[in-house]
Design a protein around this motif. Structure first.
Motif, PDB file in Angstrom:
ATOM      1  N   PHE A 137     -12.029   2.919  10.589  1.00  0.00           N
ATOM      2  CA  PHE A 137     -11.337   3.935  10.250  1.00  0.00           C
ATOM      3  C   PHE A 137     -10.618   4.023   8.956  1.00  0.00           C
ATOM      4  O   PHE A 137     -10.641   4.768   8.131  1.00  0.00           O
ATOM      5  CB  PHE A 137     -10.034   3.692  11.282  1.00  0.00           C
ATOM      6  CG  PHE A 137     -10.128   4.266  12.439  1.00  0.00           C
ATOM      7  CD1 PHE A 137     -10.628   5.796  13.021  1.00  0.00           C
ATOM      8  CD2 PHE A 137      -9.852   3.413  13.603  1.00  0.00           C
ATOM      9  CE1 PHE A 137     -10.671   5.854  14.172  1.00  0.00           C
ATOM     10  CE2 PHE A 137     -10.073   3.869  14.930  1.00  0.00           C
ATOM     11  CZ  PHE A 137     -10.382   4.909  15.588  1.00  0.00           C
ATOM     12  N   ALA A 158      -5.007   8.191  23.539  1.00  0.00           N
ATOM     13  CA  ALA A 158      -4.910   7.039  22.840  1.00  0.00           C
ATOM     14  C   ALA A 158      -5.505   5.887  23.678  1.00  0.00           C
ATOM     15  O   ALA A 158      -5.089   5.792  24.930  1.00  0.00           O
ATOM     16  CB  ALA A 158      -3.765   6.549  22.051  1.00  0.00           C
ATOM     17  N   TYR A 212     -13.763  -6.858  17.742  1.00  0.00           N
ATOM     18  CA  TYR A 212     -13.871  -5.606  18.152  1.00  0.00           C
ATOM     19  C   TYR A 212     -13.037  -4.621  17.564  1.00  0.00           C
ATOM     20  O   TYR A 212     -13.309  -3.604  16.797  1.00  0.00           O
ATOM     21  CB  TYR A 212     -13.951  -5.292  19.553  1.00  0.00           C
ATOM     22  CG  TYR A 212     -13.960  -3.886  20.008  1.00  0.00           C
ATOM     23  CD1 TYR A 212     -14.966  -2.992  19.904  1.00  0.00           C
ATOM     24  CD2 TYR A 212     -12.686  -3.117  20.904  1.00  0.00           C
ATOM     25  CE1 TYR A 212     -15.058  -1.646  20.119  1.00  0.00           C
ATOM     26  CE2 TYR A 212     -12.895  -1.713  20.751  1.00  0.00           C
ATOM     27  CZ  TYR A 212     -13.817  -0.878  20.560  1.00  0.00           C
ATOM     28  OH  TYR A 212     -14.110   0.317  20.892  1.00  0.00           O
ATOM     29  N   HIS A 261      -0.033   3.141  21.318  1.00  0.00           N
ATOM     30  CA  HIS A 261      -0.675   2.231  21.994  1.00  0.00           C
ATOM     31  C   HIS A 261       0.456   1.172  22.917  1.00  0.00           C
ATOM     32  O   HIS A 261      -0.380   0.292  23.546  1.00  0.00           O
ATOM     33  CB  HIS A 261      -1.509   1.186  21.190  1.00  0.00           C
ATOM     34  CG  HIS A 261      -2.408   2.375  20.043  1.00  0.00           C
ATOM     35  ND1 HIS A 261      -3.729   2.436  21.064  1.00  0.00           N
ATOM     36  CD2 HIS A 261      -2.662   2.420  18.966  1.00  0.00           C
ATOM     37  CE1 HIS A 261      -4.401   3.185  20.160  1.00  0.00           C
ATOM     38  NE2 HIS A 261      -3.763   3.126  18.898  1.00  0.00           N
ATOM     39  N   GLN A 305     -12.998  -1.818  14.715  1.00  0.00           N
ATOM     40  CA  GLN A 305     -12.809  -0.331  14.553  1.00  0.00           C
ATOM     41  C   GLN A 305     -11.682  -0.010  13.554  1.00  0.00           C
ATOM     42  O   GLN A 305     -12.012   1.040  13.035  1.00  0.00           O
ATOM     43  CB  GLN A 305     -12.067  -0.167  15.919  1.00  0.00           C
ATOM     44  CG  GLN A 305     -13.024  -0.304  17.281  1.00  0.00           C
ATOM     45  CD  GLN A 305     -14.382   0.119  16.985  1.00  0.00           C
ATOM     46  OE1 GLN A 305     -14.691   1.256  16.800  1.00  0.00           O
ATOM     47  NE2 GLN A 305     -15.541  -0.618  17.234  1.00  0.00           N
ATOM     48  N   LEU A 306     -10.785  -0.939  13.405  1.00  0.00           N
ATOM     49  CA  LEU A 306      -9.760  -0.481  12.244  1.00  0.00           C
ATOM     50  C   LEU A 306     -10.417  -0.549  10.921  1.00  0.00           C
ATOM     51  O   LEU A 306      -9.979   0.507  10.028  1.00  0.00           O
ATOM     52  CB  LEU A 306      -8.612  -1.513  12.163  1.00  0.00           C
ATOM     53  CG  LEU A 306      -7.617  -1.549  13.470  1.00  0.00           C
ATOM     54  CD1 LEU A 306      -6.891  -2.619  13.468  1.00  0.00           C
ATOM     55  CD2 LEU A 306      -6.899  -0.044  13.322  1.00  0.00           C
ATOM     56  N   CYS A 342       2.364   0.555  15.735  1.00  0.00           N
ATOM     57  CA  CYS A 342       1.315   0.952  16.665  1.00  0.00           C
ATOM     58  C   CYS A 342       1.727   1.219  18.009  1.00  0.00           C
ATOM     59  O   CYS A 342       0.946   2.260  18.714  1.00  0.00           O
ATOM     60  CB  CYS A 342       0.102   0.213  16.813  1.00  0.00           C
ATOM     61  SG  CYS A 342      -0.129  -1.060  15.465  1.00  0.00           S
ATOM     62  N   LEU A 345      -5.125  -0.982  24.142  1.00  0.00           N
ATOM     63  CA  LEU A 345      -5.568  -2.162  23.051  1.00  0.00           C
ATOM     64  C   LEU A 345      -5.543  -3.686  23.802  1.00  0.00           C
ATOM     65  O   LEU A 345      -6.254  -4.397  23.318  1.00  0.00           O
ATOM     66  CB  LEU A 345      -4.761  -1.950  21.673  1.00  0.00           C
ATOM     67  CG  LEU A 345      -4.784  -0.682  21.050  1.00  0.00           C
ATOM     68  CD1 LEU A 345      -4.195  -1.020  19.560  1.00  0.00           C
ATOM     69  CD2 LEU A 345      -6.405  -0.330  20.732  1.00  0.00           C
TER      70      LEU A 345
END
Ligand code: HEC
Length: 112
Positions: free
Chosen positions: A72, A54, A64, A43, A68-69, A39, A57
């Motif tokens: 996706f 981006a 949270y 990130h 989100q992951l 990542c 994080l």
């Protein structure tokens, strides 16, 4: 540093930071950091974004980030890059990378 020691250290760190322990997700931050390398191009390994589009994080809640992951991965949330990346993540991968990024401590400074 022996493997045992660094493992104990990372577990202690996770307990101290109250991240992985609270949710029962991956407690091994050393392995989690290694996973987060995939990542880092966007990130940052420190969770501070290296590309303009981006988000940071670092210090976000584990729940949270995981949501989100998962969004996706399921297609509920779509993005040309993140959808592809998330489709390759297992539940264990998600637990590891979210444990890593949520364990990073951030401090803020308000503008004058
Ligand atoms: C090629 C660049 C790139 C890589 C590599 C990448 N991301 Fe992203 N990520 C993005 C971009 C761009 C967005 C913003 C998506 C949007 O606009 O909806 C994003 C969004 C996210 C979000 C949503 C954050 C929020 O607050 O909405 C999470 C969580 C996330 N990425 C986690 C990861 C993780 C974990 C990895 C490694 C497994 C990873 N990303 C790898 C580019 C990347």
């Amino acid at each position: 540093m022996s493997m045992d020691f660094s493992r104990r250290l990372s577990v202690a760190l996770a307990l101290l930071l109250g991240s992985a322990s609270a949710s029962g997700l991956a407690a091994d931050l050393t392995a989690a950091k290694a996973k987060a390398k995939m990542c880092a191009a966007c990130h940052g390994i420190d969770g501070i974004a290296t590309v303009a589009d981006a988000p940071n994080l670092a210090g976000n809640g584990e729940l949270y980030l995981a949501r989100q992951l998962q969004a996706f991965r399921s297609g509920e949330r779509k993005h040309p890059q993140m959808s592809v990346i998330a489709s390759g993540l297992s539940d264990e991968d998600i637990a590891a990378v979210t444990a890593w990024y949520s364990a990073i401590k951030v401090s803020v400074e308000l503008p004058e």
